[in-house]
Design an enzyme around this catalytic site. Structure first.
Site, PDB file in Angstrom:
ATOM      1  N   HIS A   6     -11.191   1.720  -8.870  1.00 22.27           N
ATOM      2  CA  HIS A   6      -9.927   1.890  -8.254  1.00 22.27           C
ATOM      3  C   HIS A   6      -9.913   1.498  -6.859  1.00 22.27           C
ATOM      4  O   HIS A   6     -10.759   0.686  -6.443  1.00 22.27           O
ATOM      5  CB  HIS A   6      -9.834   3.484  -8.072  1.00 22.27           C
ATOM      6  CG  HIS A   6     -10.655   3.883  -7.003  1.00 22.27           C
ATOM      7  ND1 HIS A   6     -11.882   4.797  -7.554  1.00 22.27           N
ATOM      8  CD2 HIS A   6     -10.567   4.211  -5.832  1.00 22.27           C
ATOM      9  CE1 HIS A   6     -12.291   5.130  -6.152  1.00 22.27           C
ATOM     10  NE2 HIS A   6     -11.676   5.216  -5.392  1.00 22.27           N
ATOM     11  N   GLU A  57      -6.019   5.079  -5.747  1.00 23.72           N
ATOM     12  CA  GLU A  57      -6.393   6.485  -5.084  1.00 23.72           C
ATOM     13  C   GLU A  57      -5.455   6.087  -3.904  1.00 23.72           C
ATOM     14  O   GLU A  57      -5.583   5.590  -3.055  1.00 23.72           O
ATOM     15  CB  GLU A  57      -7.649   6.502  -4.770  1.00 23.72           C
ATOM     16  CG  GLU A  57      -8.438   7.611  -3.801  1.00 23.72           C
ATOM     17  CD  GLU A  57      -9.763   7.416  -3.336  1.00 23.72           C
ATOM     18  OE1 GLU A  57     -10.027   7.920  -2.221  1.00 23.72           O
ATOM     19  OE2 GLU A  57     -10.522   6.937  -4.061  1.00 23.72           O
ATOM     20  N   HIS A  76      -1.366  -7.463  -0.878  1.00 21.92           N
ATOM     21  CA  HIS A  76      -0.354  -6.622  -1.811  1.00 21.92           C
ATOM     22  C   HIS A  76      -1.230  -6.195  -3.016  1.00 21.92           C
ATOM     23  O   HIS A  76      -2.197  -6.626  -3.388  1.00 21.92           O
ATOM     24  CB  HIS A  76       0.796  -7.541  -2.193  1.00 21.92           C
ATOM     25  CG  HIS A  76       0.373  -8.595  -3.009  1.00 21.92           C
ATOM     26  ND1 HIS A  76       0.203  -9.845  -2.434  1.00 21.92           N
ATOM     27  CD2 HIS A  76       0.271  -8.779  -4.425  1.00 21.92           C
ATOM     28  CE1 HIS A  76      -0.149 -10.797  -3.637  1.00 21.92           C
ATOM     29  NE2 HIS A  76       0.068 -10.208  -4.640  1.00 21.92           N
TER      30      HIS A  76
END
Length: 129
Positions: A6, A57, A76
Site C-alpha cells: 500500500h 492507507e 502524485h
C-alpha cells in the site's frame, strides 16, 4: 517474491477524505483500524476488485492540529480511468479542484488530467487505452 502492499498518506479529516475517495472517486473501504492508546486511525481503501497491492492507507492522527505539508518529495498518485473527460466533469460537479484540464501529455499521446484531494494531494488521472 516481493510486492507493494500500500501507499500511506496522512489525512486531516477522515469524513472529508472518505467522502472524496469513496463517494466521489468510487473506491471502497477495505479495513478500518483504531488505535485509541496511540490516538490514530487507519483506513485502507482500494478500487472494487483490485488486488491488495493497490491499496491506499489513509492515516488520521487524532491530535494533529497543523495542516499537513506535502513536502517536496511527494509527486502524485495515478488512477487509470476509462472516460477522462467524463470523470473530470463528475469530479468538478462534486466540487473537486481540477488542477489540469484533460488533454494530451506534452510530447506524447496519453491523455491526462490532475485533480486535488481534500488535503491537497495531487492525483493524476490517465485515460485507459
Amino acid at each position: 517474491m516481493s510486492k507493494l502492499l500500500h501507499t500511506m498518506i496522512r489525512i486531516s479529516d477522515p469524513v472529508q477524505s472518505l467522502k472524496f475517495y469513496i463517494d466521489i472517486v468510487g473506491m471502497v473501504l477495505v479495513e478500518k483500524l483504531e488505535f485509541p492508546d496511540q490516538r490514530f486511525s487507519l483506513y485502507f481503501i482500494q478500487f472494487e476488485g483490485a488486488d491488495a497491492g493497490s491499496q491506499i492507507e489513509l492515516t488520521h492522527n487524532w491530535d494533529a492540529v497543523d495542516p499537513y505539508d506535502g513536502g517536496t518529495g511527494y509527486g502524485h498518485m495515478a488512477i487509470g480511468v476509462d472516460d477522462l473527460v467524463g470523470t473530470v466533469e463528475h469530479l468538478r460537479a462534486a466540487g473537486v479542484p481540477i488542477l489540469r484540464e484533460p488533454g494530451p501529455v506534452i510530447g506524447g499521446t496519453a491523455k491526462i488530467a490532475f485533480v486535488s484531494d481534500p488535503d491537497g494531494y495531487k492525483i493524476e488521472l490517465i485515460e485507459n487505452e
